[in-house]
Design a protein around this motif. Structure first.
Motif, mmCIF file in Angstrom:
data_model
loop_
_atom_site.group_PDB
_atom_site.id
_atom_site.type_symbol
_atom_site.label_atom_id
_atom_site.label_comp_id
_atom_site.label_asym_id
_atom_site.label_seq_id
_atom_site.Cartn_x
_atom_site.Cartn_y
_atom_site.Cartn_z
ATOM 1 N N GLN A 1 37.771 33.917 36.190
ATOM 2 C CA GLN A 1 37.480 32.503 35.933
ATOM 3 C C GLN A 1 36.336 31.986 36.797
ATOM 4 O O GLN A 1 35.867 30.863 36.624
ATOM 5 C CB GLN A 1 38.702 31.631 36.248
ATOM 6 C CG GLN A 1 39.954 32.024 35.514
ATOM 7 C CD GLN A 1 41.187 31.556 36.274
ATOM 8 O OE1 GLN A 1 41.118 30.641 37.088
ATOM 9 N NE2 GLN A 1 42.311 32.192 36.011
ATOM 10 N N HIS A 2 35.935 32.805 37.766
ATOM 11 C CA HIS A 2 34.900 32.301 38.687
ATOM 12 C C HIS A 2 33.554 32.933 38.383
ATOM 13 O O HIS A 2 33.478 34.064 37.925
ATOM 14 C CB HIS A 2 35.312 32.582 40.129
ATOM 15 C CG HIS A 2 36.581 31.870 40.497
ATOM 16 N ND1 HIS A 2 36.589 30.593 40.980
ATOM 17 C CD2 HIS A 2 37.873 32.261 40.392
ATOM 18 C CE1 HIS A 2 37.841 30.210 41.184
ATOM 19 N NE2 HIS A 2 38.645 31.209 40.826
ATOM 20 N N ARG A 3 32.509 32.153 38.700
ATOM 21 C CA ARG A 3 31.188 32.651 38.312
ATOM 22 C C ARG A 3 30.792 33.910 39.091
ATOM 23 O O ARG A 3 29.999 34.715 38.637
ATOM 24 C CB ARG A 3 30.138 31.548 38.451
ATOM 25 C CG ARG A 3 29.961 31.063 39.858
ATOM 26 C CD ARG A 3 29.018 29.895 39.943
ATOM 27 N NE ARG A 3 29.015 29.392 41.297
ATOM 28 C CZ ARG A 3 28.314 29.939 42.272
ATOM 29 N NH1 ARG A 3 27.549 30.967 42.016
ATOM 30 N NH2 ARG A 3 28.371 29.460 43.505
ATOM 31 N N GLU A 4 31.376 34.086 40.295
ATOM 32 C CA GLU A 4 31.058 35.277 41.076
ATOM 33 C C GLU A 4 31.390 36.551 40.296
ATOM 34 O O GLU A 4 30.724 37.564 40.438
ATOM 35 C CB GLU A 4 31.826 35.288 42.407
ATOM 36 C CG GLU A 4 31.233 34.381 43.476
ATOM 37 C CD GLU A 4 31.679 32.938 43.323
ATOM 38 O OE1 GLU A 4 32.478 32.664 42.386
ATOM 39 O OE2 GLU A 4 31.234 32.080 44.130
ATOM 40 N N ALA B 1 29.651 41.567 35.743
ATOM 41 C CA ALA B 1 29.388 41.509 34.306
ATOM 42 C C ALA B 1 28.619 42.739 33.803
ATOM 43 O O ALA B 1 29.005 43.360 32.824
ATOM 44 C CB ALA B 1 28.616 40.236 33.970
ATOM 45 N N ASP B 2 27.549 43.097 34.528
ATOM 46 C CA ASP B 2 26.724 44.199 34.040
ATOM 47 C C ASP B 2 27.055 45.526 34.704
ATOM 48 O O ASP B 2 26.330 46.491 34.578
ATOM 49 C CB ASP B 2 25.237 43.882 34.271
ATOM 50 C CG ASP B 2 24.868 42.559 33.633
ATOM 51 O OD1 ASP B 2 25.391 42.285 32.535
ATOM 52 O OD2 ASP B 2 24.079 41.800 34.236
ATOM 53 N N HIS B 3 28.150 45.545 35.459
ATOM 54 C CA HIS B 3 28.460 46.759 36.218
ATOM 55 C C HIS B 3 29.919 47.166 36.063
ATOM 56 O O HIS B 3 30.690 47.034 37.006
ATOM 57 C CB HIS B 3 28.176 46.545 37.712
ATOM 58 C CG HIS B 3 26.785 46.083 37.996
ATOM 59 N ND1 HIS B 3 25.727 46.947 38.149
ATOM 60 C CD2 HIS B 3 26.271 44.837 38.143
ATOM 61 C CE1 HIS B 3 24.622 46.260 38.388
ATOM 62 N NE2 HIS B 3 24.921 44.978 38.383
ATOM 63 N N PRO C 1 29.709 34.461 49.029
ATOM 64 C CA PRO C 1 30.018 33.213 49.731
ATOM 65 C C PRO C 1 31.420 33.280 50.361
ATOM 66 O O PRO C 1 32.310 33.934 49.830
ATOM 67 C CB PRO C 1 29.997 32.152 48.631
ATOM 68 C CG PRO C 1 29.374 32.796 47.446
ATOM 69 C CD PRO C 1 29.557 34.267 47.586
ATOM 70 N N HIS C 2 31.576 32.610 51.511
ATOM 71 C CA HIS C 2 32.871 32.619 52.201
ATOM 72 C C HIS C 2 33.979 32.047 51.331
ATOM 73 O O HIS C 2 35.098 32.525 51.350
ATOM 74 C CB HIS C 2 32.790 31.810 53.499
ATOM 75 C CG HIS C 2 32.006 32.518 54.558
ATOM 76 N ND1 HIS C 2 31.810 31.982 55.793
ATOM 77 C CD2 HIS C 2 31.378 33.702 54.567
ATOM 78 C CE1 HIS C 2 31.081 32.818 56.525
ATOM 79 N NE2 HIS C 2 30.803 33.859 55.785
#
Lengths: 114, 303
Positions: free
Chosen positions: B48-51, B57-59, B103-104
């Motif tokens: 659900q998170h953009r990270e 996504a590509d890996h 990011p932390h």
């Protein structure tokens, strides 16, 4: 310490360090030449000098003052960046000092070159 | 890298006692079997998170590898052998995350999610475990410690990166450049502090010795703020160049700076200053003996 007279200037060249003895020799040579040999300007060539502490620097300043009292003038040549930074860092009084990077520059400025 | 704080001290600080560790080991008996399901739910959450998109996504192969690493991470977690190797493994995780600039927030959120997921699973299987509540506390303490070690390593590496780049910036910010036979120019830009003035001093004197320059133009039009300390440092630089037989001309003195300096009572002595770089350059050229006539007549109109 070596000294060479060029017209009315005296080039006093110091070695890698200023010993008590060198300083005494420089003082005597400079003052004697200003007094009796028609020397008007004393050029202290210090480019070989690796270290110069504050006490030694003050001795040179004192010598410059003595030369002025005898009616002459003096310049410093070839002080290294390290020595300069040290003197500035310790707030030594540097007012009124004329200095040059090379002997050539000094002779040019004093119009002593042929 | 050696540990900065002894392990025993860290454990005491986090209030982790041998009893906690044995409870975690006991919980492991039950929870190890649940790990594949736990990791599955972790990545459902992560999706659900953009990270997730950013890193996975590509890996698809990377995702598989990371899942595997995570699995072994939780296995060592339940081994609960808090020795040098345990800490080194966590720091390695930190290194990997610092490398990808994670990011932390997402790391903390992920560990929080994991902790909750494991404790939930523990409660569901509570009947098989003695003092489930105490065990949950022990688990959480260990999760916090685990997170701390990872994050500390991440921030250590980030600090290193920042220190390295600010050093580069310092190098770049002092371009003492010969602009004419016997003339050096340094445009100072930004904020000047004592470290920078020291750097300016060193670079300038070295360049003077190297190039035998007779004039040094210090342009301060880009300097953000001027105070007594900075002004005194600049005056020191002019004195130093003087001893090297090189005159300093300070250009770019704005009305505001002139005012500040006078109000602060800074004695600029015999230092030559001009308001524009153009004027300084002209003074400099004259000082090295360039004939004004040679420069053409496109100077400021006289009438």
């Amino acid at each position: 310490m070596i000294s060479t007279q060029i017209r009315d200037a005296l080039v006093v060249t110091a070695g890698t360090e200023l010993s008590e003895q060198t300083l005494a020799g420089m003082t005597e040579t400079a003052l004697e030449n200003v007094r009796s040999n028609g020397v008007r300007t004393v050029i202290f060539e210090l480019s070989a000098l690796r270290v110069l502490d504050r006490a030694e620097f003050r001795e040179i300043r004192a010598l410059q003052q003595m030369i002025r009292m005898l009616g002459g003038s003096s310049v410093l040549v070839g002080l290294r960046p390290g020595i300069v930074m040290y003197l500035v860092e310790f707030d030594e009084d540097l007012s009124g000092i004329r200095a040059f990077q090379t002997l050539e520059d000094a002779l040019d400025a004093l119009a002593l070159r042929a | 890298m050696p540990l900065r704080t002894p392990i025993a001290e860290i454990l005491a600080k986090f209030q982790i006692e041998p009893a906690d560790l044995s409870r975690v080991r006991a919980a492991g008996e039950v929870l190890r079997a649940e790990l594949p399901a736990h990791i599955g739910s972790f990545y459902d959450w992560m999706e659900q998170h953009r990270e997730y998109k950013l890193y996975f996504a590509d890996h698809p192969s990377r995702l598989a590898r990371v899942k595997e690493m995570q699995m072994s991470h939780w296995h060592t977690f339940f081994d609960a052998e808090l020795d040098e190797r345990w800490f080194a493994a966590r720091r390695h995780v930190g290194g990997v995350h610092a490398h990808i600039d994670l990011p932390h927030d997402i790391y903390f959120a992920g560990m929080s999610m994991s902790g909750k997921s494991l404790v939930d699973r523990l409660r569901r299987g509570a009947s098989d475990i003695a003092d489930a509540n105490e065990t949950a506390n022990s688990l959480i303490k260990l999760v916090f410690l685990d997170t701390f070690v990872v994050i500390e390593e991440i921030s250590r590496i980030q600090k290193e990166k920042i220190a390295a780049s600010s050093k580069t910036l310092l190098e770049m910010s002092t371009p003492v450049t010969p602009i004419w036979e016997g003339i050096l120019l340094l445009p100072l830009i930004g904020i000047i502090d004592s470290e920078r003035t020291q750097d300016v001093m060193t670079k300038t004197l070295d360049r003077i010795a190297e190039t035998r320059a007779k004039v040094f133009v210090l342009d301060i039009s880009g300097v953000a703020a001027m105070d007594t300390a900075v002004a005194n440092q600049l005056i020191k630089i002019t004195k130093a160049t003087q001893l090297m037989g090189c005159e300093t001309i300070i250009s770019g003195v704005s009305p505001a700076i002139a005012r500040t300096l006078v109000e602060l009572g800074v004695n600029i002595g015999e230092v030559r200053t001009t308001s524009t770089l153009r004027d300084s350059f002209e003074l400099a050229l004259r000082a090295v003996g360039v004939d004004r006539g040679l420069l053409g007549t496109n100077g400021p109109a006289k009438s």
